[in-house]
Design a protein around this motif. Structure first.
Motif, short mmCIF file in Angstrom:
data_model
loop_
_atom_site.label_atom_id
_atom_site.label_comp_id
_atom_site.label_asym_id
_atom_site.label_seq_id
_atom_site.Cartn_x
_atom_site.Cartn_y
_atom_site.Cartn_z
N PRO A 120 0.92 -1.33 -0.02
CA PRO A 120 0.03 0.14 0.04
C PRO A 120 0.73 1.34 0.03
O PRO A 120 1.71 1.33 0.88
CB PRO A 120 -0.96 -0.17 1.38
CG PRO A 120 -0.87 -1.74 1.70
CD PRO A 120 0.46 -2.14 1.05
N GLY A 121 0.55 2.17 -1.04
CA GLY A 121 1.18 3.45 -1.04
C GLY A 121 2.72 3.33 -2.04
O GLY A 121 3.09 4.49 -2.24
N TYR A 122 2.98 2.18 -2.50
CA TYR A 122 3.99 2.10 -3.29
C TYR A 122 3.42 1.56 -4.67
O TYR A 122 2.49 1.02 -4.74
CB TYR A 122 4.81 0.95 -2.85
CG TYR A 122 5.66 1.32 -1.50
CD1 TYR A 122 6.95 1.84 -1.24
CD2 TYR A 122 5.03 1.11 -0.28
CE1 TYR A 122 7.62 2.12 -0.49
CE2 TYR A 122 5.58 1.35 0.91
CZ TYR A 122 6.96 2.02 0.65
OH TYR A 122 7.49 2.33 2.11
N GLY A 123 4.51 1.98 -5.58
CA GLY A 123 4.10 1.39 -6.93
C GLY A 123 2.87 2.27 -7.44
O GLY A 123 2.47 3.32 -7.44
N GLU A 124 1.98 1.42 -7.85
CA GLU A 124 0.50 2.00 -8.55
C GLU A 124 -0.66 1.69 -7.30
O GLU A 124 -1.64 1.90 -8.00
CB GLU A 124 0.23 1.30 -9.90
CG GLU A 124 0.97 1.78 -10.89
CD GLU A 124 0.88 1.13 -12.39
OE1 GLU A 124 -0.59 1.00 -12.46
OE2 GLU A 124 1.76 1.04 -13.22
N SER A 125 -0.42 1.30 -6.41
CA SER A 125 -1.49 1.01 -5.19
C SER A 125 -1.46 2.43 -4.25
O SER A 125 -0.80 3.07 -4.09
CB SER A 125 -1.15 -0.20 -4.44
OG SER A 125 0.08 0.43 -3.35
N PRO A 130 -2.40 4.49 -1.19
CA PRO A 130 -1.75 4.28 0.16
C PRO A 130 -3.13 3.94 1.45
O PRO A 130 -4.08 4.20 1.11
CB PRO A 130 -1.29 5.91 0.72
CG PRO A 130 -1.64 6.78 -0.42
CD PRO A 130 -2.45 5.82 -1.44
N ASP A 131 -2.61 3.27 2.39
CA ASP A 131 -3.72 2.88 3.42
C ASP A 131 -2.97 3.20 4.78
O ASP A 131 -2.13 2.77 5.43
CB ASP A 131 -3.97 1.40 3.24
CG ASP A 131 -4.60 0.83 4.72
OD1 ASP A 131 -5.05 1.73 4.96
OD2 ASP A 131 -4.92 -0.41 4.52
#
Length: 115
Positions: A25-30, A32-33
């Motif tokens: 979550p929050g990295y690449g194309e995802s 953030p949570d």
């Protein structure tokens, strides 16, 4: 090299192997949570394998900083792992939950100019 990749492709297909990669979550194309915890990351992996209807036990491998994710899987979902691999993991010798004996031994082998 292309012959080797072809052979690997055939072997993966014959064995029914699935290779799954994901963005934390929050990295690449995802997205953030903000509610994410270290435990929730391991539980996300467990849920992903369930959603993909993979076997009850699965293999995990982590390269570099992915080693941290594998440690989390070993800590929080060991009952779901068939095997785990750390491939050239990034290590912070001061992480709290690393075994003391292992960290001292590994750190003693680091070249002085890299410490």
């Amino acid at each position: 090299m292309s012959d080797c990749l072809s052979l690997i492709s055939v072997l993966v297909e014959e064995l029914g192997v699935y290779i799954v990669s994901f963005d934390r979550p929050g990295y690449g194309e995802s997205d953030p949570d903000p509610k994410r915890t270290v435990k929730s990351l391991a539980l996300d992996i467990e849920e992903l394998t369930d959603q993909l209807n993979l076997r009850p036990k699965f293999y995990v491998a982590g390269f570099s900083m992915g080693g941290q994710v594998i440690w989390l899987c070993l800590k929080y979902i060991p009952h779901r792992l068939a095997r785990a691999a750390l491939i050239s993991p990034a290590v912070n010798y001061w992480w709290r939950n690393l075994p003391t004996k292992l960290t001292k031994e590994a750190y003693s082998q680091v070249l002085p100019h890299d410490k």
